[in-house]
Write a protein that holds these residues in place. Structure first.
Motif, PDB file in Angstrom:
ATOM      1  N   VAL A   1      -0.707   4.207  -1.917  1.00  0.00           N
ATOM      2  CA  VAL A   1       0.649   4.580  -1.939  1.00  0.00           C
ATOM      3  C   VAL A   1       1.219   3.322  -1.390  1.00  0.00           C
ATOM      4  CG1 VAL A   1       2.241   6.060  -0.760  1.00  0.00           C
ATOM      5  CG2 VAL A   1       0.014   7.137  -1.500  1.00  0.00           C
ATOM      6  N   ILE A   2       1.017   2.705  -0.307  1.00  0.00           N
ATOM      7  CA  ILE A   2       2.027   1.634   0.304  1.00  0.00           C
ATOM      8  C   ILE A   2       1.854   0.523  -0.809  1.00  0.00           C
ATOM      9  CG2 ILE A   2       1.800  -0.202   1.881  1.00  0.00           C
ATOM     10  CD1 ILE A   2       2.615   2.264   3.223  1.00  0.00           C
ATOM     11  N   GLN A   3       0.918   0.383  -1.532  1.00  0.00           N
ATOM     12  CA  GLN A   3       0.903  -0.784  -2.433  1.00  0.00           C
ATOM     13  C   GLN A   3       1.767  -0.619  -3.726  1.00  0.00           C
ATOM     14  OE1 GLN A   3      -3.240  -1.156  -2.906  1.00  0.00           O
ATOM     15  NE2 GLN A   3      -3.505  -2.986  -1.786  1.00  0.00           N
ATOM     16  N   LYS A   4       1.893   0.775  -4.094  1.00  0.00           N
ATOM     17  CA  LYS A   4       2.598   0.991  -5.167  1.00  0.00           C
ATOM     18  C   LYS A   4       4.244   0.897  -4.722  1.00  0.00           C
ATOM     19  CE  LYS A   4      -0.732   3.874  -7.668  1.00  0.00           C
ATOM     20  NZ  LYS A   4      -1.013   5.356  -8.062  1.00  0.00           N
ATOM     21  N   ALA A   5       4.307   1.248  -3.432  1.00  0.00           N
ATOM     22  CA  ALA A   5       5.789   1.372  -3.247  1.00  0.00           C
ATOM     23  C   ALA A   5       6.194  -0.007  -3.121  1.00  0.00           C
ATOM     24  CB  ALA A   5       5.732   2.282  -1.780  1.00  0.00           C
ATOM     25  N   LEU A   6       5.304  -0.862  -2.259  1.00  0.00           N
ATOM     26  CA  LEU A   6       5.839  -2.132  -2.014  1.00  0.00           C
ATOM     27  C   LEU A   6       5.941  -2.869  -3.363  1.00  0.00           C
ATOM     28  CD1 LEU A   6       5.907  -4.269   0.134  1.00  0.00           C
ATOM     29  CD2 LEU A   6       3.528  -4.543  -0.089  1.00  0.00           C
ATOM     30  N   TYR A   7       5.126  -2.743  -4.224  1.00  0.00           N
ATOM     31  CA  TYR A   7       5.321  -3.452  -5.638  1.00  0.00           C
ATOM     32  C   TYR A   7       6.960  -3.258  -6.011  1.00  0.00           C
ATOM     33  CZ  TYR A   7       4.948  -4.609 -10.556  1.00  0.00           C
ATOM     34  OH  TYR A   7       5.244  -4.892 -11.914  1.00  0.00           O
ATOM     35  N   LYS A   8       7.227  -1.812  -6.086  1.00  0.00           N
ATOM     36  CA  LYS A   8       8.713  -1.348  -6.444  1.00  0.00           C
ATOM     37  C   LYS A   8       9.792  -1.929  -5.554  1.00  0.00           C
ATOM     38  CE  LYS A   8       7.123   2.978  -8.773  1.00  0.00           C
ATOM     39  NZ  LYS A   8       7.491   4.361  -8.285  1.00  0.00           N
ATOM     40  N   ILE A   9       9.649  -1.844  -4.519  1.00  0.00           N
ATOM     41  CA  ILE A   9      10.751  -2.208  -3.530  1.00  0.00           C
ATOM     42  C   ILE A   9      10.686  -3.909  -3.434  1.00  0.00           C
ATOM     43  CG2 ILE A   9      11.596  -2.095  -0.980  1.00  0.00           C
ATOM     44  CD1 ILE A   9      10.058   0.578  -0.775  1.00  0.00           C
ATOM     45  N   GLU A  10       9.686  -4.458  -3.433  1.00  0.00           N
ATOM     46  CA  GLU A  10       9.653  -6.018  -3.255  1.00  0.00           C
ATOM     47  C   GLU A  10      10.533  -6.451  -4.627  1.00  0.00           C
ATOM     48  OE1 GLU A  10       6.426  -8.848  -1.458  1.00  0.00           O
ATOM     49  OE2 GLU A  10       5.478  -7.291  -2.536  1.00  0.00           O
ATOM     50  N   LYS A  11      10.113  -5.949  -5.670  1.00  0.00           N
ATOM     51  CA  LYS A  11      10.927  -6.534  -6.839  1.00  0.00           C
ATOM     52  C   LYS A  11      12.217  -6.435  -6.621  1.00  0.00           C
ATOM     53  CE  LYS A  11       9.296  -5.748 -10.914  1.00  0.00           C
ATOM     54  NZ  LYS A  11       9.110  -4.971 -12.303  1.00  0.00           N
ATOM     55  N   LYS A  12      12.856  -5.393  -6.030  1.00  0.00           N
ATOM     56  CA  LYS A  12      14.395  -4.886  -6.041  1.00  0.00           C
ATOM     57  C   LYS A  12      14.908  -5.693  -4.955  1.00  0.00           C
ATOM     58  CE  LYS A  12      17.162  -0.738  -5.712  1.00  0.00           C
ATOM     59  NZ  LYS A  12      17.253   0.930  -5.512  1.00  0.00           N
ATOM     60  N   ALA A  13      14.199  -5.755  -3.854  1.00  0.00           N
ATOM     61  CA  ALA A  13      14.527  -6.648  -2.733  1.00  0.00           C
ATOM     62  C   ALA A  13      14.863  -8.285  -3.315  1.00  0.00           C
ATOM     63  CB  ALA A  13      13.667  -6.591  -1.549  1.00  0.00           C
ATOM     64  N   PHE A  14      13.931  -8.779  -4.153  1.00  0.00           N
ATOM     65  CA  PHE A  14      14.064 -10.057  -4.540  1.00  0.00           C
ATOM     66  C   PHE A  14      15.244 -10.150  -5.544  1.00  0.00           C
ATOM     67  CE2 PHE A  14      13.274 -13.382  -7.812  1.00  0.00           C
ATOM     68  CZ  PHE A  14      12.838 -14.391  -6.917  1.00  0.00           C
ATOM     69  N   ALA A  15      15.521  -9.093  -6.426  1.00  0.00           N
ATOM     70  CA  ALA A  15      16.485  -8.966  -7.353  1.00  0.00           C
ATOM     71  C   ALA A  15      17.745  -9.083  -6.726  1.00  0.00           C
ATOM     72  CB  ALA A  15      16.457  -8.051  -8.397  1.00  0.00           C
ATOM     73  N   THR A  16      17.865  -8.144  -5.663  1.00  0.00           N
ATOM     74  CA  THR A  16      19.356  -7.984  -4.860  1.00  0.00           C
ATOM     75  C   THR A  16      19.631  -8.689  -3.767  1.00  0.00           C
ATOM     76  OG1 THR A  16      18.376  -6.122  -3.836  1.00  0.00           O
ATOM     77  CG2 THR A  16      19.279  -5.772  -6.077  1.00  0.00           C
ATOM     78  N   ASN A  17      18.497  -9.287  -3.155  1.00  0.00           N
ATOM     79  CA  ASN A  17      18.736 -10.042  -1.994  1.00  0.00           C
ATOM     80  C   ASN A  17      19.104  -9.137  -0.693  1.00  0.00           C
ATOM     81  OD1 ASN A  17      18.026 -12.522  -0.476  1.00  0.00           O
ATOM     82  ND2 ASN A  17      20.134 -12.965  -0.676  1.00  0.00           N
ATOM     83  N   ASP A  18      18.864  -7.810  -0.772  1.00  0.00           N
ATOM     84  CA  ASP A  18      19.479  -7.000   0.023  1.00  0.00           C
ATOM     85  C   ASP A  18      18.466  -6.917   1.375  1.00  0.00           C
ATOM     86  OD1 ASP A  18      19.320  -4.268   1.308  1.00  0.00           O
ATOM     87  OD2 ASP A  18      20.773  -3.814  -0.175  1.00  0.00           O
ATOM     88  N   SER A  19      19.360  -7.313   2.548  1.00  0.00           N
ATOM     89  CA  SER A  19      18.656  -7.393   3.731  1.00  0.00           C
ATOM     90  C   SER A  19      17.582  -6.279   4.210  1.00  0.00           C
ATOM     91  CB  SER A  19      19.705  -7.840   4.826  1.00  0.00           C
ATOM     92  OG  SER A  19      20.419  -6.805   5.053  1.00  0.00           O
TER      93      SER A  19
END
Length: 233
Positions: free
Chosen positions: A5-23
């Protein structure tokens, strides 16, 4: 399962964090990595120290190992009075405590024998064994404690009823457990303690002893309160 569950969530959020640079997303990524590393060490999430923000990051994931856990050790009749004499119990106790979990001991054999006895015979049987309560009672109490649950009572001519509430509830919230209208129109709670009622024998005797109280909206409900709610809708 939690790792997955963590790995799947991490994959989605990490991509979004990289794209938006959201702190904020970056903080969430850091939390998920922290939890994942802990899980990979074979440890439960409930044994990991997390701050309020970190808890909010993982709460929507409903991880299995964040839930409170209760270990029930089945011991022999000889060990039921003092389970610490059993090395297997001690090993399980060490494991449970290392994972911030609770443990109790019961004897399935004793419980099966108690289950078919009348109350008076049950009491004598347990006294002979040197135990004050059944394993079932221990299990119920431990479960309630683990989940921060308590009980209040309502009593009338037709029935006496027990109601379960979350520890920390105020009187109006407990009134709402019975019916939402009780909470909305709450006026006051008239309260006596279960122990006082048992000791003195009647509601009137409790009142005569000055142990009956009228409580307002700020009253913190206690385990074992016997309550009459006054309300108006």
């Amino acid at each position: 399962k939690d790792e997955d569950v963590i790995q799947k969530a991490l994959y989605k959020i990490e991509k979004k964090a990289f794209a938006t640079n959201d702190s904020n997303l970056k903080k969430e990524v850091a939390t998920l990595k922290k939890v994942l590393d802990h899980l990979k060490e074979g440890k439960l999430v409930n044994s990991l120290s997390l701050d309020t923000d970190e808890i909010s990051h993982i709460k929507p994931l409903n991880l299995i190992t964040t839930k409170p856990m209760l270990y029930v050790a089945n011991v022999s009749e000889e060990d039921i009075v003092d389970a610490s004499l059993n090395p297997h119990y001690n090993a399980l106790k060490t494991f449970a405590e290392s994972n911030n979990s609770t443990i109790i001991s019961v004897s399935a054999k004793i419980e099966s024998e108690i289950a078919v006895l009348e109350d008076e015979d049950k009491k004598i049987f347990m006294e002979d064994l040197g135990i004050s309560e059944s394993g079932l009672d221990k299990l119920i109490k431990a479960s309630y404690s683990l989940l921060d649950l308590q009980t209040f009572f309502t009593a009338g001519k037709k029935e006496v009823r027990a109601w379960t509430f979350k520890k920390g509830y105020l009187a109006p919230q407990c009134a709402g457990v019975i019916h939402t209208d009780f909470e909305k129109g709450f006026i006051r709670a008239e309260v006596m303690k279960y122990d006082d009622f048992i000791e003195l024998g009647s509601e009137q005797a409790v009142k005569d002893a000055g142990k009956w109280s009228s409580e307002g909206k700020d009253y913190l409900m206690q385990d074992g309160d016997i309550v009459l709610f006054r309300f108006n809708v």
